[in-house]
Motif scaffolding. Structure first.
Motif, short mmCIF file in Angstrom:
data_model
loop_
_atom_site.label_atom_id
_atom_site.label_comp_id
_atom_site.label_asym_id
_atom_site.label_seq_id
_atom_site.Cartn_x
_atom_site.Cartn_y
_atom_site.Cartn_z
N THR A 40 -9.04 2.19 1.03
CA THR A 40 -8.86 3.40 0.02
C THR A 40 -8.64 2.70 -1.27
OG1 THR A 40 -8.38 4.79 1.85
CG2 THR A 40 -7.93 5.44 -0.59
N ILE A 41 -7.83 1.75 -1.08
CA ILE A 41 -7.31 1.02 -2.75
C ILE A 41 -8.25 0.31 -3.27
CG2 ILE A 41 -5.65 -0.37 -3.70
CD1 ILE A 41 -3.75 0.48 -1.56
N GLN B 217 -5.72 1.85 4.63
CA GLN B 217 -4.93 2.24 3.34
C GLN B 217 -5.50 1.26 2.01
OE1 GLN B 217 -2.57 4.90 2.99
NE2 GLN B 217 -0.78 3.86 1.72
N LEU C 222 2.55 0.04 -3.99
CA LEU C 222 1.54 0.34 -4.75
C LEU C 222 1.74 0.61 -6.16
CD1 LEU C 222 -1.64 0.34 -5.27
CD2 LEU C 222 -1.46 2.57 -4.12
N LEU D 235 -5.54 2.40 -11.42
CA LEU D 235 -6.23 1.62 -10.35
C LEU D 235 -7.53 1.07 -10.64
CD1 LEU D 235 -6.01 0.69 -7.54
CD2 LEU D 235 -6.63 2.93 -6.52
N CYS E 237 -5.99 -7.33 -2.20
CA CYS E 237 -5.49 -6.64 -0.96
C CYS E 237 -5.63 -7.56 0.16
CB CYS E 237 -6.17 -5.27 -0.75
SG CYS E 237 -5.95 -3.98 -2.09
N GLY F 90 0.77 -1.16 -0.02
CA GLY F 90 0.03 -0.12 0.01
C GLY F 90 0.99 1.26 -0.03
N MET G 232 -6.65 6.31 -5.11
CA MET G 232 -5.24 6.40 -4.62
C MET G 232 -5.07 7.18 -3.32
SD MET G 232 -3.14 4.89 -6.65
CE MET G 232 -1.47 5.73 -5.96
#
Length: 407
Positions: free
Chosen positions: A55-56, A52, A30, A72, A83, A25, A61
């Protein structure tokens, strides 16, 4: 990736792999993971920062990176990006890549405790036949030490060291442009690492592990020392009441032997000072230039304040700092010397105001407020927003950013 911002050029690998990135992350892991997904690999970002990762997962981002906002969502939609906060996913991978930060301790010596703990967790979940790639900056000898541990435990994995050399914020532009340094604890490990990066579209330069480790440290130390030379020259020019920017322009204009002359300014960030000190540690003071560079670069905020005090009674004034990121157009405040400047000014001024268009902080004020309420302005980071700044207040610009003459 194309050198022009906003354009990308994807290399599709012929043999997609399953790749886990530890520290996935972060600013190194990333973008690398996004690029690997975009060329066909399946990537699992392993990171303990659940917020984090959330959020991804949402397609946003967590920091600024050119082209990443578009890439992304695309790789998430492809189903190739995953993730996880758990190391259990490592056993399913073909390649494990470590991108965690390696800090220095309170004595500015390398701190390997966190790195060793992560590697212990890796060893608990790896399986024979995997390729382990270390991209974190490590002290010379760490990779071979890691290789010995793997051999002693008969883990049957290949250990390689392949340092990253991208500029933060430009990773996706540089990952397929810059040659990749690769090394391995065995010839097989080196060959597998070279094949991995070659398939990814990178030119490969093979070194021994210690050569690759030193190569990364040399790169950042060279830049840090270069900045120190320029900052030292800036201080000398100030003592002679001379204009450093005019001197800089004059001696670099159509004079190729000065092409490597850096501009003056704050040399901050999470890598340059840390890596210079790692190189200096345990080397019997062979890198005395490193300690001197630290004294110069870290002393620049204090020098600026002392110069201001010669012409101003700061005790009754408000000073505003424009930009708190460690470099221009960057939302990362780590090791930014703007914060050291604020600390020094707080001891001398009636009030210190800070602003930054990229960093959200309850302590910061708007650009309009800082222009209205400050008696003196100091440029802390070269954000594009400040390039054409119009102000009637005195503006201290060590970088020469707002009045820059290009050769």
């Amino acid at each position: 990736m194309n050198a022009q911002e906003g354009q990308t050029e994807t290399t599709q690998v012929q043999h997609p792999l399953r790749v886990a990135i530890i520290g996935g992350g972060g600013h190194v892991g990333l973008p690398f993971g996004l690029a690997l997904c975009d060329c066909g690999h399946t990537v699992t970002l392993v990171d303990l920062n659940e917020a984090q990762l959330d959020t991804i997962r949402s397609g946003q981002m967590p920091f600024q990176e050119i082209n990443a906002d578009q890439l992304l969502p695309r790789v998430l939609e492809s189903g190739r990006l995953h993730c996880s906060t758990s190391f259990t996913a490592l056993s399913e991978q073909d390649v494990i890549i470590v991108t965690i930060g390696t800090p220095v301790d309170e004595y500015l010596d390398p701190s390997l405790r966190a790195f060793d703990q992560v590697m212990e967790d890796v060893f608990q979940h790896c399986r024979p036949g995997q390729l382990l790639i270390i991209r974190s900056t490590v002290f010379p000898g760490v990779t071979q030490r890691l290789g010995r541990l793997v051999a002693e435990r008969d883990l049957q994995i290949d250990v390689s060291y392949c340092p990253e050399r991208i500029a933060q914020g430009r990773a996706l532009l540089e990952l397929t442009q810059l040659p990749q340094l690769v090394s391995g604890c065995t010839p097989q490990a080196a060959q597998r690492a070279a094949s991995f990066f070659s398939d990814f579209g990178q030119e490969v330069i093979e070194l021994s592990p210690v050569e690759a480790e030193l190569g990364k440290l040399f790169t950042n130390s060279y830049r840090y020392i270069n900045f120190a030379i320029s900052n030292q020259f800036y201080m000398l020019a100030q003592r002679y009441e001379a204009d450093f920017d005019r001197i800089y322009h004059a001696i670099t204009y159509k004079y190729p032997r000065m092409n490597g002359f850096a501009r003056a300014g704050f040399a901050g960030g999470p890598c340059l000072l840390k890596d210079t000190m790692q190189l200096a540690s345990f080397n019997h003071n062979l890198l005395t230039l490193g300690q001197t560079a630290m004294a110069v670069n870290e002393g620049l905020p204090g020098f600026i304040v002392e110069r201001l005090k010669k012409n101003h009674d700061l005790t009754g004034l408000t000073v505003g700092i424009l930009g708190m990121g460690f470099k221009g157009n960057c939302d990362d405040p780590r090791s930014s010397l703007s914060y050291k400047l604020r600390k020094v000014l707080t001891l001398e001024c009636r009030r210190v105001l800070c602003t930054d268009p990229f960093i959200d902080s309850s302590d910061f004020v708007s650009l309009e407020t800082i222009q209205q309420e400050s008696d003196i302005l100091i440029l802390g980071a070269c954000h594009d927003e400040y390039r054409s700044l119009q102000t009637t207040k005195p503006l201290i610009d060590v970088f020469g950013f707002t009045t820059r003459q290009e050769p």
